[in-house]
Motif scaffolding. Structure first.
Motif, PDB file in Angstrom:
ATOM      1  N   VAL A  65      14.148  19.458  -6.588  1.00 27.98           N
ATOM      2  CA  VAL A  65      13.285  19.208  -7.777  1.00 27.98           C
ATOM      3  C   VAL A  65      12.272  18.550  -7.212  1.00 27.98           C
ATOM      4  O   VAL A  65      12.114  17.783  -6.544  1.00 27.98           O
ATOM      5  CB  VAL A  65      14.255  18.021  -8.704  1.00 27.98           C
ATOM      6  N   ARG A  66      11.036  18.915  -7.966  1.00 30.20           N
ATOM      7  CA  ARG A  66       9.568  18.395  -7.658  1.00 30.20           C
ATOM      8  C   ARG A  66       9.079  17.867  -8.858  1.00 30.20           C
ATOM      9  O   ARG A  66       9.342  16.374  -8.837  1.00 30.20           O
ATOM     10  CB  ARG A  66       8.724  19.975  -7.426  1.00 30.20           C
ATOM     11  N   ASP A  67       8.580  18.002  -9.894  1.00 29.75           N
ATOM     12  CA  ASP A  67       7.876  17.383 -10.977  1.00 29.75           C
ATOM     13  C   ASP A  67       8.368  17.831 -12.229  1.00 29.75           C
ATOM     14  O   ASP A  67       8.763  19.100 -12.316  1.00 29.75           O
ATOM     15  CB  ASP A  67       6.377  17.783 -10.915  1.00 29.75           C
ATOM     16  N   ARG A  68       8.525  17.137 -13.014  1.00 30.15           N
ATOM     17  CA  ARG A  68       8.805  17.145 -14.673  1.00 30.15           C
ATOM     18  C   ARG A  68       7.682  17.794 -15.323  1.00 30.15           C
ATOM     19  O   ARG A  68       6.506  17.201 -15.227  1.00 30.15           O
ATOM     20  CB  ARG A  68       9.361  15.979 -15.208  1.00 30.15           C
ATOM     21  N   ILE A  69       7.947  18.870 -16.005  1.00 29.63           N
ATOM     22  CA  ILE A  69       6.994  19.220 -16.801  1.00 29.63           C
ATOM     23  C   ILE A  69       7.036  18.479 -18.081  1.00 29.63           C
ATOM     24  O   ILE A  69       7.791  17.992 -18.684  1.00 29.63           O
ATOM     25  CB  ILE A  69       7.432  20.893 -17.504  1.00 29.63           C
ATOM     26  N   PRO A  70       5.631  17.914 -18.588  1.00 29.75           N
ATOM     27  CA  PRO A  70       5.389  17.106 -19.525  1.00 29.75           C
ATOM     28  C   PRO A  70       6.101  17.443 -21.053  1.00 29.75           C
ATOM     29  O   PRO A  70       6.067  18.465 -21.290  1.00 29.75           O
ATOM     30  CB  PRO A  70       3.872  16.758 -19.892  1.00 29.75           C
ATOM     31  N   GLY A  71       6.751  16.535 -21.740  1.00 34.20           N
ATOM     32  CA  GLY A  71       7.371  16.923 -23.188  1.00 34.20           C
ATOM     33  C   GLY A  71       8.668  17.159 -22.890  1.00 34.20           C
ATOM     34  O   GLY A  71       9.323  17.226 -21.903  1.00 34.20           O
ATOM     35  N   GLU A  72       9.449  17.104 -24.021  1.00 37.13           N
ATOM     36  CA  GLU A  72      10.902  17.531 -24.386  1.00 37.13           C
ATOM     37  C   GLU A  72      10.888  18.123 -25.695  1.00 37.13           C
ATOM     38  O   GLU A  72      10.085  17.998 -26.665  1.00 37.13           O
ATOM     39  CB  GLU A  72      11.691  16.310 -24.198  1.00 37.13           C
ATOM     40  N   TRP A  73      11.890  19.011 -25.875  1.00 37.62           N
ATOM     41  CA  TRP A  73      11.937  20.037 -27.113  1.00 37.62           C
ATOM     42  C   TRP A  73      13.441  19.620 -27.383  1.00 37.62           C
ATOM     43  O   TRP A  73      14.528  20.042 -26.850  1.00 37.62           O
ATOM     44  CB  TRP A  73      11.517  21.250 -26.636  1.00 37.62           C
ATOM     45  N   ALA A  74      13.486  19.642 -28.798  1.00 40.16           N
ATOM     46  CA  ALA A  74      14.545  19.365 -29.725  1.00 40.16           C
ATOM     47  C   ALA A  74      15.408  20.644 -29.751  1.00 40.16           C
ATOM     48  O   ALA A  74      14.911  21.533 -30.275  1.00 40.16           O
ATOM     49  CB  ALA A  74      14.487  18.751 -30.923  1.00 40.16           C
ATOM     50  N   LEU A  75      16.722  20.629 -29.094  1.00 39.61           N
ATOM     51  CA  LEU A  75      17.581  21.838 -29.341  1.00 39.61           C
ATOM     52  C   LEU A  75      18.475  21.744 -30.452  1.00 39.61           C
ATOM     53  O   LEU A  75      19.112  22.626 -30.865  1.00 39.61           O
ATOM     54  CB  LEU A  75      18.393  21.960 -28.004  1.00 39.61           C
ATOM     55  N   GLY A  76      18.510  20.628 -31.172  1.00 34.29           N
ATOM     56  CA  GLY A  76      19.503  20.295 -32.149  1.00 34.29           C
ATOM     57  C   GLY A  76      20.618  19.943 -31.904  1.00 34.29           C
ATOM     58  O   GLY A  76      20.902  19.775 -30.664  1.00 34.29           O
ATOM     59  N   ARG A  77      21.537  19.383 -32.867  1.00 37.85           N
ATOM     60  CA  ARG A  77      22.837  18.762 -32.412  1.00 37.85           C
ATOM     61  C   ARG A  77      23.039  17.708 -31.393  1.00 37.85           C
ATOM     62  O   ARG A  77      23.944  17.632 -30.545  1.00 37.85           O
ATOM     63  CB  ARG A  77      23.843  19.812 -32.113  1.00 37.85           C
ATOM     64  N   GLY A  78      21.694  16.866 -31.386  1.00 39.32           N
ATOM     65  CA  GLY A  78      21.484  15.854 -30.550  1.00 39.32           C
ATOM     66  C   GLY A  78      21.364  16.157 -29.194  1.00 39.32           C
ATOM     67  O   GLY A  78      21.548  15.218 -28.139  1.00 39.32           O
ATOM     68  N   TYR A  79      20.695  17.376 -28.780  1.00 34.92           N
ATOM     69  CA  TYR A  79      20.208  17.542 -27.456  1.00 34.92           C
ATOM     70  C   TYR A  79      18.661  17.781 -27.218  1.00 34.92           C
ATOM     71  O   TYR A  79      18.176  18.278 -28.288  1.00 34.92           O
ATOM     72  CB  TYR A  79      20.919  18.856 -27.159  1.00 34.92           C
ATOM     73  N   VAL A  80      18.294  17.584 -26.338  1.00 37.28           N
ATOM     74  CA  VAL A  80      16.825  17.915 -25.939  1.00 37.28           C
ATOM     75  C   VAL A  80      16.678  18.410 -24.593  1.00 37.28           C
ATOM     76  O   VAL A  80      17.449  18.287 -23.591  1.00 37.28           O
ATOM     77  CB  VAL A  80      15.915  16.424 -26.013  1.00 37.28           C
ATOM     78  N   LEU A  81      15.803  19.390 -24.525  1.00 37.86           N
ATOM     79  CA  LEU A  81      15.407  20.109 -23.379  1.00 37.86           C
ATOM     80  C   LEU A  81      14.249  19.461 -22.489  1.00 37.86           C
ATOM     81  O   LEU A  81      13.201  19.161 -23.027  1.00 37.86           O
ATOM     82  CB  LEU A  81      14.833  21.582 -23.553  1.00 37.86           C
ATOM     83  N   GLN A  82      14.450  19.200 -21.333  1.00 34.63           N
ATOM     84  CA  GLN A  82      13.470  18.712 -20.282  1.00 34.63           C
ATOM     85  C   GLN A  82      13.489  19.622 -18.960  1.00 34.63           C
ATOM     86  O   GLN A  82      14.514  20.213 -18.648  1.00 34.63           O
ATOM     87  CB  GLN A  82      14.004  17.169 -19.839  1.00 34.63           C
ATOM     88  N   VAL A  83      12.268  20.026 -18.711  1.00 41.27           N
ATOM     89  CA  VAL A  83      12.118  20.836 -17.546  1.00 41.27           C
ATOM     90  C   VAL A  83      11.604  20.176 -16.549  1.00 41.27           C
ATOM     91  O   VAL A  83      10.453  19.683 -16.396  1.00 41.27           O
ATOM     92  CB  VAL A  83      11.434  22.251 -18.008  1.00 41.27           C
ATOM     93  N   TRP A  84      11.940  20.847 -15.053  1.00 43.40           N
ATOM     94  CA  TRP A  84      11.412  20.285 -13.710  1.00 43.40           C
ATOM     95  C   TRP A  84      11.008  21.587 -13.031  1.00 43.40           C
ATOM     96  O   TRP A  84      11.663  22.605 -13.123  1.00 43.40           O
ATOM     97  CB  TRP A  84      12.555  19.476 -12.994  1.00 43.40           C
ATOM     98  N   THR A  85       9.832  21.536 -12.322  1.00 37.81           N
ATOM     99  CA  THR A  85       9.586  22.498 -11.419  1.00 37.81           C
ATOM    100  C   THR A  85      10.529  22.138 -10.023  1.00 37.81           C
ATOM    101  O   THR A  85      11.021  21.051  -9.679  1.00 37.81           O
ATOM    102  CB  THR A  85       8.159  22.635 -10.836  1.00 37.81           C
ATOM    103  N   VAL A  86      11.049  23.323  -9.538  1.00 42.00           N
ATOM    104  CA  VAL A  86      11.902  22.990  -8.497  1.00 42.00           C
ATOM    105  C   VAL A  86      11.509  24.218  -7.417  1.00 42.00           C
ATOM    106  O   VAL A  86      10.962  25.327  -7.566  1.00 42.00           O
ATOM    107  CB  VAL A  86      13.445  23.417  -8.779  1.00 42.00           C
ATOM    108  N   ARG A  87      11.814  23.684  -6.089  1.00 46.41           N
ATOM    109  CA  ARG A  87      11.715  24.649  -4.817  1.00 46.41           C
ATOM    110  C   ARG A  87      12.989  25.069  -4.352  1.00 46.41           C
ATOM    111  O   ARG A  87      13.797  24.423  -4.242  1.00 46.41           O
ATOM    112  CB  ARG A  87      10.927  23.971  -3.934  1.00 46.41           C
ATOM    113  N   LEU A  88      13.026  26.279  -3.909  1.00 51.32           N
ATOM    114  CA  LEU A  88      14.093  27.099  -3.456  1.00 51.32           C
ATOM    115  C   LEU A  88      14.233  26.396  -2.046  1.00 51.32           C
ATOM    116  O   LEU A  88      13.198  26.657  -1.300  1.00 51.32           O
ATOM    117  CB  LEU A  88      13.996  28.555  -3.581  1.00 51.32           C
TER     118      LEU A  88
END
Length: 140
Positions: free
Chosen positions: A66-89
């Motif tokens: 895992v590298r850096d978190r992408i700013p923001g989070e997005w509501a998925l409904g039913r009490g969940y949110v999406l958060q995204v990270w950049t990752v290196r293989l």
């Protein structure tokens, strides 16, 4: 969990040679055939970063860092949110093992060739902005 009690779905933006990995979902039926950033729900006792690494291992058969978190989070409904990270293989070659039937490496000029899930679009746009700024062949 977030401060407001929502459970986190952690997505991984895996980049290589100036391209982003997209994964086509096979289920549930309402999402099948659409494209997303791979990842999944954070399990109890697990950090979102640990979840990204675990999910990429389970879904794609790779080891990632895992590298850096992408700013923001997005509501998925039913009490969940999406958060995204950049990752290196770190090791392995991504292949669709769970929940996906196809993978594609998409450079910035081809990112719109797939039908992204709506909630992945803002994170994908930010990753593409970063890839363009980093130049040809960049990894994030």
């Amino acid at each position: 969990m977030t401060e407001n009690g929502a459970r986190i779905v952690a997505g991984g933006a895996l980049t290589r040679d100036g391209a982003l990995l997209a994964a086509r979902r096979t289920r549930p039926a309402g999402l099948a055939g659409r494209w997303e950033l791979p990842g999944g729900k954070v399990e109890p006792g697990e950090t979102p970063e640990e979840a990204v690494v675990r999910e990429l291992r389970e879904e794609l058969g790779v080891e990632a860092r895992v590298r850096d978190r992408i700013p923001g989070e997005w509501a998925l409904g039913r009490g969940y949110v999406l958060q995204v990270w950049t990752v290196r293989l770190v090791s392995g070659r991504p292949r669709p093992l769970e929940d996906h039937d196809e993978l594609r490496w998409l450079p910035p000029d081809r990112v719109d060739e797939v039908d992204w899930l709506e909630l992945d679009r803002p994170a994908v746009a930010e990753v593409m902005r970063r890839l363009r700024a980093a130049g040809p062949g960049a990894e994030l």
